[in-house]
Enzyme design. Structure first.
Site, short mmCIF file in Angstrom:
data_model
loop_
_atom_site.label_atom_id
_atom_site.label_comp_id
_atom_site.label_asym_id
_atom_site.label_seq_id
_atom_site.Cartn_x
_atom_site.Cartn_y
_atom_site.Cartn_z
N ASP A 183 0.79 -1.24 0.00
CA ASP A 183 0.00 0.00 0.00
C ASP A 183 0.82 1.28 0.00
O ASP A 183 0.33 2.33 0.39
CB ASP A 183 -0.91 0.00 1.23
CG ASP A 183 -0.11 -0.07 2.54
OD1 ASP A 183 1.13 0.01 2.48
OD2 ASP A 183 -0.74 -0.19 3.61
N GLU B 203 -0.15 -9.09 -0.97
CA GLU B 203 -0.81 -8.49 0.21
C GLU B 203 -1.99 -7.61 -0.23
O GLU B 203 -2.17 -6.47 0.19
CB GLU B 203 0.16 -7.68 1.07
CG GLU B 203 -0.31 -7.52 2.50
CD GLU B 203 0.55 -6.56 3.32
OE1 GLU B 203 0.47 -5.35 3.09
OE2 GLU B 203 1.29 -7.03 4.20
N GLU C 271 -2.29 5.15 2.59
CA GLU C 271 -2.13 3.73 2.26
C GLU C 271 -3.45 3.04 1.88
O GLU C 271 -3.46 2.18 0.99
CB GLU C 271 -1.47 2.99 3.42
CG GLU C 271 0.00 3.31 3.62
CD GLU C 271 0.25 4.59 4.42
OE1 GLU C 271 -0.74 5.21 4.88
OE2 GLU C 271 1.42 4.97 4.59
N HIS D 154 5.21 5.78 12.99
CA HIS D 154 5.61 6.63 11.87
C HIS D 154 4.46 7.10 11.00
O HIS D 154 4.66 7.73 9.97
CB HIS D 154 6.60 5.87 10.98
CG HIS D 154 5.99 4.70 10.27
ND1 HIS D 154 5.34 4.85 9.07
CD2 HIS D 154 5.89 3.40 10.60
CE1 HIS D 154 4.87 3.67 8.69
NE2 HIS D 154 5.20 2.77 9.60
N ARG E 235 1.67 8.84 8.89
CA ARG E 235 1.44 10.23 8.49
C ARG E 235 0.18 10.83 9.14
O ARG E 235 0.16 11.99 9.49
CB ARG E 235 1.28 10.31 6.97
CG ARG E 235 2.58 10.44 6.23
CD ARG E 235 2.27 10.56 4.74
NE ARG E 235 3.39 11.11 4.00
CZ ARG E 235 4.53 10.47 3.75
NH1 ARG E 235 4.71 9.26 4.19
NH2 ARG E 235 5.49 11.06 3.06
N HIS F 271 12.03 5.93 13.38
CA HIS F 271 11.93 5.99 11.92
C HIS F 271 12.64 7.25 11.40
O HIS F 271 12.64 8.27 12.07
CB HIS F 271 10.43 6.02 11.56
CG HIS F 271 10.12 5.78 10.12
ND1 HIS F 271 10.36 6.72 9.15
CD2 HIS F 271 9.56 4.72 9.50
CE1 HIS F 271 9.95 6.25 7.98
NE2 HIS F 271 9.47 5.03 8.16
C1 UD1 Z 1 6.58 5.04 3.84
C2 UD1 Z 1 5.21 4.63 3.30
C3 UD1 Z 1 4.38 3.96 4.39
C4 UD1 Z 1 5.15 2.83 5.05
C5 UD1 Z 1 6.47 3.36 5.54
C6 UD1 Z 1 7.28 2.22 6.12
C7 UD1 Z 1 4.14 5.99 1.57
C8 UD1 Z 1 3.29 7.15 1.28
N1 UD1 Z 1 4.47 5.79 2.85
O1 UD1 Z 1 6.39 6.08 4.78
O2 UD1 Z 1 3.19 3.44 3.82
O3 UD1 Z 1 4.40 2.33 6.13
O4 UD1 Z 1 7.21 3.94 4.45
O5 UD1 Z 1 8.36 2.67 6.85
O6 UD1 Z 1 4.51 5.27 0.68
N2 UD1 Z 1 13.93 8.54 5.10
C9 UD1 Z 1 15.30 8.44 5.12
N3 UD1 Z 1 15.87 7.22 4.90
C10 UD1 Z 1 15.15 6.10 4.71
C11 UD1 Z 1 13.76 6.19 4.71
C12 UD1 Z 1 13.16 7.42 4.90
O7 UD1 Z 1 16.00 9.43 5.32
O8 UD1 Z 1 15.74 5.02 4.53
C13 UD1 Z 1 13.29 9.86 5.30
C14 UD1 Z 1 13.48 10.78 4.08
O9 UD1 Z 1 13.65 12.10 4.53
C15 UD1 Z 1 12.14 10.64 3.35
C16 UD1 Z 1 11.20 10.52 4.53
O10 UD1 Z 1 11.90 9.71 5.48
O11 UD1 Z 1 11.85 11.73 2.50
C17 UD1 Z 1 9.85 9.97 4.24
O12 UD1 Z 1 9.93 8.75 3.52
P1 UD1 Z 1 8.61 8.19 2.74
O13 UD1 Z 1 8.94 6.90 2.11
O14 UD1 Z 1 8.07 9.28 1.84
O15 UD1 Z 1 7.54 8.03 3.86
P2 UD1 Z 1 7.52 7.12 5.14
O16 UD1 Z 1 6.98 7.95 6.22
O17 UD1 Z 1 8.83 6.46 5.30
N1 UDP Z 2 11.19 -3.24 11.43
C1 UDP Z 2 12.58 -3.34 11.34
N2 UDP Z 2 13.34 -2.44 12.04
C2 UDP Z 2 12.79 -1.45 12.80
C3 UDP Z 2 11.37 -1.36 12.87
C4 UDP Z 2 10.60 -2.27 12.17
O1 UDP Z 2 13.12 -4.23 10.67
O2 UDP Z 2 13.54 -0.68 13.42
C5 UDP Z 2 10.38 -4.19 10.64
C6 UDP Z 2 9.23 -4.88 11.35
O3 UDP Z 2 9.63 -6.15 11.87
C7 UDP Z 2 8.20 -5.03 10.23
C8 UDP Z 2 8.47 -3.88 9.32
O4 UDP Z 2 9.77 -3.42 9.63
O5 UDP Z 2 8.40 -6.24 9.48
C9 UDP Z 2 7.48 -2.78 9.53
O6 UDP Z 2 7.87 -1.66 8.81
P1 UDP Z 2 7.26 -0.22 9.06
O7 UDP Z 2 6.79 -0.09 10.47
O8 UDP Z 2 8.30 0.74 8.56
O9 UDP Z 2 6.07 -0.16 8.03
P2 UDP Z 2 4.55 -0.67 8.08
O10 UDP Z 2 4.51 -2.07 8.53
O11 UDP Z 2 3.81 0.24 9.00
O12 UDP Z 2 4.08 -0.47 6.68
#
Ligand code: UD1
Ligand code: UDP
Length: 384
Positions: A97, A119, A133, A214, A216, A247
């Site tokens: 998602d 999924e 999502e 984390h 939004r 995160h």
């Molecule tokens: C995204 C997904 C969310 C998912 C989550 C898992 C969307 C809209 N959101 O949210 O569904 O649950 O990932 O974690 O697709 N960043 C880093 N390094 C990283 C990852 C993120 O610096 O490795 C920072 C960056 O500044 C980036 C920001 O996080 O711009 C947001 O990342 P983004 O993927 O847009 O949204 P998430 O909140 O991570």
């Molecule tokens: N996870 C991880 N390291 C962390 C936090 C979570 O490996 O520090 C794993 C967790 O076991 C799960 C997945 O990441 O499998 C969940 O990811 P996240 O919470 O980023 O996204 P969501 O599940 O909400 O989409």
């Protein structure tokens, strides 16, 4: 004859959940697997690839700091279109998602490429939660050709929306494949965090509560409430260790470090790789989270979960009473956490092992159905 299957993912949870499927498809007769990382995440994705010893064939490297949904979507569309043009896959597999999931599906749809949605079918019924999502998952469902859904509830959701039954396969969730694989591997080698890990300071004799957050839709007030609840709990329970891998989203970092950085029994640590996080879940007394994946993993290893959300697309875990929705209200979070810390009978009730999201064999089911679908399509003269 072999089929070119292109798997696209971009974020940590997608990669964790696609990794076991990639391992299976890499050795599946008749399949040539091409793995494309969009790089929606960077460091957090690299951790997963390293944990599963997985390499990608393309890395589109789209992440920018503090990216907006539309800016990200634009980059994804441009780069994915080029990747599809180059690879010309027989099918594109997307997961879940995220923005990567939906845009990868849309870019494939615009090129008449078949789409398999892993999924599929999870729903809260509320387009604002989780945001964006719920919309991403539904929109992907509209244009996908094959729907791999974890449960019968997922199938019912899809049928209700008019998806043909013949295009749905109930498979379980690949996250349980990933979890069981990692647990077995860790048990085999008596895995433990290295002495230089920030987790090595944790005291084995004190209880530990694990936290992730984390979403939004919780940015702003919701997140502040969660942090205030953690600060309150840390004061009430000085012997309990609260471990929060924070995160990398800058909104999350600012909110969490702003309120919680100076508390002696709150351990704010970097996002953990999958080895360390699975170890943390196993070590935790209970887990506070808004994550989708953790709601599926924790019950499978008997860990109570308080979900920091008002709705979940994973209702099956609520039925057994081991996962509870507590939302983002400070008082409610403190009350439910305190009950788990103070009431052994309640804790025991919520600690039962059950795994409605899988048995560890979802990837094989997906591979089997995928191959049958590709062969049938090919026999009908439409591909390869
Ligand atoms: C995204 C997904 C969310 C998912 C989550 C898992 C969307 C809209 N959101 O949210 O569904 O649950 O990932 O974690 O697709 N960043 C880093 N390094 C990283 C990852 C993120 O610096 O490795 C920072 C960056 O500044 C980036 C920001 O996080 O711009 C947001 O990342 P983004 O993927 O847009 O949204 P998430 O909140 O991570
Ligand atoms: N996870 C991880 N390291 C962390 C936090 C979570 O490996 O520090 C794993 C967790 O076991 C799960 C997945 O990441 O499998 C969940 O990811 P996240 O919470 O980023 O996204 P969501 O599940 O909400 O989409």
């Amino acid at each position: 004859m072999s089929y070119q299957v292109m798997m696209v993912f971009g974020t940590r949870p997608e990669a964790i959940k696609m990794a076991p499927l990639a391992r299976v498809l890499r050795h599946w007769p008749g399949i040539e697997l091409n793995i494309c990382s969009t790089g929606q995440h960077r460091e957090m994705l690299k951790q997963v690839l390293d944990s599963f010893e997985l390499s990608v064939d393309q890395d589109l490297k789209v992440m920018t700091r503090g990216q907006t949904l539309n800016g990200l979507s634009e980059q994804l569309l441009i780069h994915l279109d080029k990747a599809y043009e180059q690879i010309k896959p027989d099918i594109v597999l997307v997961h879940g998602d995220t923005t990567t999931s939906f845009i990868a599906a849309l870019a494939a749809f615009n090129r008449h490429l078949p789409i398999g949605h892993v999924e599929a079918g999870l729903r809260t019924g509320n387009l604002r939660s989780p945001w964006p999502e719920e919309a991403n998952r539904r929109l992907t469902g509209v244009i996908a050709d094959l729907h791999f859904t974890p449960t019968t509830k997922g199938e019912a959701n899809l049928l209700r929306e008019g998806v043909p039954k013949a295009s749905i396969e109930i498979t379980g969730n690949t996250v349980i494949d990933a979890l069981l694989w990692m647990r077995t591997h860790q048990q085999d080698i008596h895995w433990h965090p290295a002495p230089d890990s920030p987790l090595a300071v944790l005291d084995d004799n004190r209880r530990m509560v694990l936290i992730t957050g984390h979403r939004r839709e919780s940015f702003g007030g919701g997140f502040r409430n969660i942090c205030l609840a953690l600060a309150d709990l840390a004061l009430r329970y000085p012997d309990v260790q609260f471990v929060y891998p924070v995160h990398l989203n800058p909104h999350v970092q600012t909110a969490v470090y702003g309120v919680l950085s100076d508390k002696p029994n709150i351990y704010l640590v970097a996002p953990q790789d999958y080895q360390h996080f699975v170890w943390l879940m196993g070590r935790a007394h209970f887990i506070l989270t808004d994550s989708g994946g953790v709601q599926e993993e924790a019950p499978a290893i008997g860990k109570p979960v308080l979900v920091l959300r008002n709705v979940t697309e994973r209702p099956s875990v609520l039925e057994a009473g081991t996962v509870l929705l507590v939302g983002t209200d400070t008082e409610r979070i403190v009350k439910e956490s305190s009950q788990l810390l103070d009431d052994p009978a309640h804790f025991k009730h919520m600690s039962r092992v059950h795994s409605p999201y899988g048995d560890g064999h979802a990837s094989e089911r997906i591979a089997t159905r995928l191959c049958a679908w590709l062969s049938k399509r090919s026999a009908a003269g439409r591909a390869v």
